[in-house]
Design an enzyme around this catalytic site. Structure first.
Site, PDB file in Angstrom:
ATOM      1  N   GLU A   1      10.286  -0.528   2.826  1.00 17.89           N
ATOM      2  CA  GLU A   1       8.994  -0.504   3.514  1.00 17.89           C
ATOM      3  C   GLU A   1       8.351  -1.869   3.338  1.00 17.89           C
ATOM      4  OE1 GLU A   1       6.641   2.833   2.121  1.00 17.89           O
ATOM      5  OE2 GLU A   1       7.596   4.180   3.578  1.00 17.89           O
TER       6      GLU A   1
ATOM      7  N   HIS B   1       3.037   3.296  12.222  1.00 14.68           N
ATOM      8  CA  HIS B   1       3.967   3.841  11.231  1.00 14.68           C
ATOM      9  C   HIS B   1       3.686   5.323  10.994  1.00 14.68           C
ATOM     10  CE1 HIS B   1       6.442   4.171   7.623  1.00 14.68           C
ATOM     11  NE2 HIS B   1       5.405   4.660   6.982  1.00 14.68           N
TER      12      HIS B   1
ATOM     13  N   ASP C   1      -0.558   3.150  -3.281  1.00 17.33           N
ATOM     14  CA  ASP C   1       0.031   2.783  -1.996  1.00 17.33           C
ATOM     15  C   ASP C   1      -0.667   3.555  -0.883  1.00 17.33           C
ATOM     16  OD1 ASP C   1       1.759   1.400  -0.323  1.00 17.33           O
ATOM     17  OD2 ASP C   1       3.265   2.977  -0.360  1.00 17.33           O
TER      18      ASP C   1
ATOM     19  N   GLN D   1      12.169  12.227  -0.628  1.00 17.27           N
ATOM     20  CA  GLN D   1      10.771  12.309  -0.189  1.00 17.27           C
ATOM     21  C   GLN D   1      10.537  13.523   0.697  1.00 17.27           C
ATOM     22  OE1 GLN D   1       9.689   8.894   2.168  1.00 17.27           O
ATOM     23  NE2 GLN D   1       7.574   9.577   2.495  1.00 17.27           N
TER      24      GLN D   1
ATOM     25  N   ASP E   1       8.210  -1.390  -0.699  1.00 18.25           N
ATOM     26  CA  ASP E   1       8.057  -0.062  -1.298  1.00 18.25           C
ATOM     27  C   ASP E   1       9.317   0.746  -0.980  1.00 18.25           C
ATOM     28  OD1 ASP E   1       7.059   2.302  -2.368  1.00 18.25           O
ATOM     29  OD2 ASP E   1       6.019   2.842  -0.521  1.00 18.25           O
TER      30      ASP E   1
ATOM     31  N   THR F   1       9.446  -0.565  -6.979  1.00 14.72           N
ATOM     32  CA  THR F   1       8.630  -1.215  -5.947  1.00 14.72           C
ATOM     33  C   THR F   1       8.705  -2.704  -6.232  1.00 14.72           C
ATOM     34  OG1 THR F   1       7.118   0.688  -5.997  1.00 14.72           O
ATOM     35  CG2 THR F   1       6.343  -1.301  -4.878  1.00 14.72           C
TER      36      THR F   1
ATOM     37  N   LYS G   1       9.681   7.642  -4.353  1.00 15.47           N
ATOM     38  CA  LYS G   1       9.050   6.324  -4.281  1.00 15.47           C
ATOM     39  C   LYS G   1       9.019   5.611  -5.637  1.00 15.47           C
ATOM     40  CE  LYS G   1       7.130   6.539  -0.020  1.00 15.47           C
ATOM     41  NZ  LYS G   1       7.162   5.471   0.979  1.00 15.47           N
TER      42      LYS G   1
ATOM     43  N   GLU H   1       5.380  -4.180   3.225  1.00 19.42           N
ATOM     44  CA  GLU H   1       3.954  -3.963   3.001  1.00 19.42           C
ATOM     45  C   GLU H   1       3.298  -5.232   2.458  1.00 19.42           C
ATOM     46  OE1 GLU H   1       2.850  -0.374   1.062  1.00 19.42           O
ATOM     47  OE2 GLU H   1       4.652   0.724   1.704  1.00 19.42           O
TER      48      GLU H   1
ATOM     49  N   GLU I   1      12.194   4.125  10.823  1.00 29.40           N
ATOM     50  CA  GLU I   1      11.637   3.938  12.162  1.00 29.40           C
ATOM     51  C   GLU I   1      12.599   3.152  13.057  1.00 29.40           C
ATOM     52  OE1 GLU I   1       7.105   2.993  11.986  1.00 29.40           O
ATOM     53  OE2 GLU I   1       7.999   2.432  10.062  1.00 29.40           O
TER      54      GLU I   1
ATOM     55  N   ARG J   1      14.294   8.538   1.451  1.00 27.28           N
ATOM     56  CA  ARG J   1      13.717   9.458   2.443  1.00 27.28           C
ATOM     57  C   ARG J   1      14.164  10.896   2.256  1.00 27.28           C
ATOM     58  NH1 ARG J   1       9.532   6.449   3.841  1.00 27.28           N
ATOM     59  NH2 ARG J   1      10.144   4.473   4.785  1.00 27.28           N
TER      60      ARG J   1
HETATM   61 MN    MN Z   1       4.772   2.727   1.173  1.00 25.19          MN
END
Ligand code: MN
Length: 407
Positions: free
Chosen positions: A189, A124, A117, A230, A223, A247, A243, A191, A351, A227
């Protein structure tokens, strides 16, 4: 033209022809399918009659053999399918192999080899840098010199529709206590994923110009990210358990060959990257004009524009093999969260809610900073196709299931 009537603006029009793995009701065996309009074409069954030299590529009912067969086979099969749909003379054979899309079950279309990834959206990375490291420059000093990425966990890549169990793990509370339990900051996420077909030899980097010789096609990726896990674990080695729990990918892989009209110039890079990454003078760059949509519980919360990504997939491929690491069929590398410059273009909840400080209100009156149990996330995308048509990518859908009791 085709004997099969498909509206010109259908996202699975005759110019798209994405590949997946499907079965119809009551069947135990999955088969390779090509989506066309509101149907799935059982390509292996037709190939047994009309393209016997390639028919064995579909024997396993997934894309693995086709991916490994390389670009000459990909183009041969795509040209054949296009021809079947245009040729009245084979209509009977082909029509019998069409199944209504609404009635099929789709599964993970290929075996994921390695999963990587990236982190290629400047918007971002800047937003995350501001939140995770408020006292330093938002972009790390390396960010504009190389496409930052990490090796993920291939075994937890799941197909759209699979529930995502809220992960448990370590986090540090705002008061500084270290605790173990269900993530309280579960995020999405949005992607774009790139599916490698033809492998490469260890020790031999793959240059940008060889991108289309190795990459078969494109899918959508969610993904999922915890948080809180992480933030506590990522220094100094990067993402790990925050993570790797799941996925999600879309069930259809759109061939690169369907994206010729979507190619474009990526943003200007300043400073110019090192030669192996510098695509300024390439004949054709690999910027791609996908517009994505992120829906939470049915409400559109973001429309990320993929064309704003700083690094292209060709640069990412060149970088991930620059040290001699080899590619294998089924390798999947994802772009990184796609966020544009506008608030309504941010591809993650961290975000959109600015780290939870500015929760978003959905049209039904509910408030979200992060995902709650039962929440459903759907990511879709389209790109321009030839002659004003649209290339659709289908969707990647997932619902959050409650955390499991810990032993
Ligand atoms: Mn990602």
């Amino acid at each position: 033209m085709s004997w099969l009537e498909v509206p010109a603006d259908h996202p699975f029009g005759l110019h798209n022809l994405p590949y997946g793995s499907f079965r119809t009701g009551g069947e135990s065996r999955f088969r390779v399918g090509v989506a066309v309009g509101d149907h799935v074409l059982d390509v292996g069954t037709v190939a047994a009659d009309l393209l016997p030299a390639r028919a064995a590529l579909f024997d396993d009912g997934d894309l693995d053999r086709l991916l490994a067969a390389g670009p000459a086979a990909w183009h041969h099969v795509r040209a054949a399918v296009t021809g079947w749909l245009a040729d009245d003379g084979v209509r009977d054979v082909v029509e019998r192999a069409l199944h209504p899309l609404a009635l099929v079950e789709l599964r993970m279309p290929f075996s994921v080899a390695d999963f990587v990834d990236f982190y290629a959206s400047e918007h971002h990375a800047t937003n995350i840098g501001r939140m995770f490291r408020p006292d330093s420059e938002p972009l790390t000093p390396n960010w504009k010199h190389l496409p930052i990425g990490y090796h993920g966990r291939a075994g937890t890549v799941v197909v759209s529709g699979t529930s995502v169990i809220r992960p448990c793990g370590q986090r540090r509370t705002p008061e500084g206590e270290v605790v173990f339990g269900p993530s309280t900051r579960l995020d999405l996420e949005a992607e774009v994923g790139f599916v490698v077909g033809a492998g490469s030899t260890i020790g031999s980097p793959v240059p940008r110009a060889a991108f289309a010789d190795h990459v078969f096609g494109v899918c959508l990726v969610n993904d999922w990210s915890a948080r809180d896990l992480q933030a506590w674990e990522y220094v100094p080695l990067g993402p790990f358990l925050g993570k790797s729990f799941a996925t999600s990918v879309s069930p259809w892989v759109v061939p690169l060959a369907a994206l010729s009209a979507a190619r474009g110039t990526p943003p200007t890079r300043e400073p110019r990257p090192l030669p192996y990454l510098d695509d300024t003078d390439d004949d054709e760059q690999w910027g791609l004009d996908l517009t994505m949509q992120v829906r939470l519980n049915g409400h559109l919360v973001s429309s990320p524009p993929f064309r704003t990504m700083y690094w292209t997939a060709a640069q990412q491929l060149a970088h991930l093999t620059a040290n001699g690491a080899c590619l294998r069929p089924g390798d999947l590398f994802a772009s990184g969260t796609v966020s544009g410059p506008e608030p309504g273009q941010r591809g993650s909840l961290i975000e959109l809610s600015w780290g939870g400080k500015e929760p978003i209100e959905l049209p039904d009156g509910t408030i979200r900073s992060f995902l709650e149990d039962g929440d459903e996330v759907v990511i879709t995308a389209t790109a321009p196709g030839p002659d004003g048509t649209i290339v659709g990518f289908g969707e990647v859908r997932g619902t959050v299931a409650p955390a499991r009791e810990q032993p």
